[in-house]
Design a protein around this motif. Structure first.
Motif: not given
Length: 126
Positions: A75-92
């Motif tokens: 939750d220090r990275l993001t508190r929105r699941s949509m944003h976490f998914n975007e960050l995870l996809e970007w990282a991959q």
């Protein structure tokens, strides 16, 4: 020995060992070189990581300067699941690792990604 990775985070780790029951294929190479820090204080956790003043700069224009994003908690990275998914996809797509120390998910496996996404949904509900 694998090449040392460059990290972006506030923690000083010599080896990424936050996964449960790690196997050699799941662990990235040792993290030894600091890439930088991004501390966005007084910025809402509901703001996309890409739009945050400091973290966004690293993600959009300095991505070639680090290999691993290390956060104490998801939750220090993001508190929105949509944003976490975007960050995870970007990282991959960019060959980056995301390490959330407290949760210890292995994001290189489908099960780890599923657990991380579920945790992001709960973080959003808090």
């Amino acid at each position: 020995m694998p090449q040392a990775l460059c990290r972006l985070g506030r923690l000083h780790l010599h080896r990424v060992a936050a996964w449960r029951d790690p196997t050699p294929r799941q662990l990235p190479p040792p993290v030894r070189r600091p890439g930088g820090e991004a501390e966005d204080t007084d910025v809402s956790g509901s703001l996309s990581p890409f739009k945050r003043p400091k973290l966004g700069k690293w993600l959009t224009s300095k991505a070639d300067e680090f290999d691993v994003i290390i956060a104490a908690k998801m939750d220090r990275l993001t508190r929105r699941s949509m944003h976490f998914n975007e960050l995870l996809e970007w990282a991959q797509q960019n060959g980056k690792f995301i390490v959330c120390v407290e949760e210890g998910f292995d994001l290189s496996t489908p099960q780890g990604k599923m657990m991380a996404r579920m945790t992001a949904v709960f973080a959003e509900a808090e």
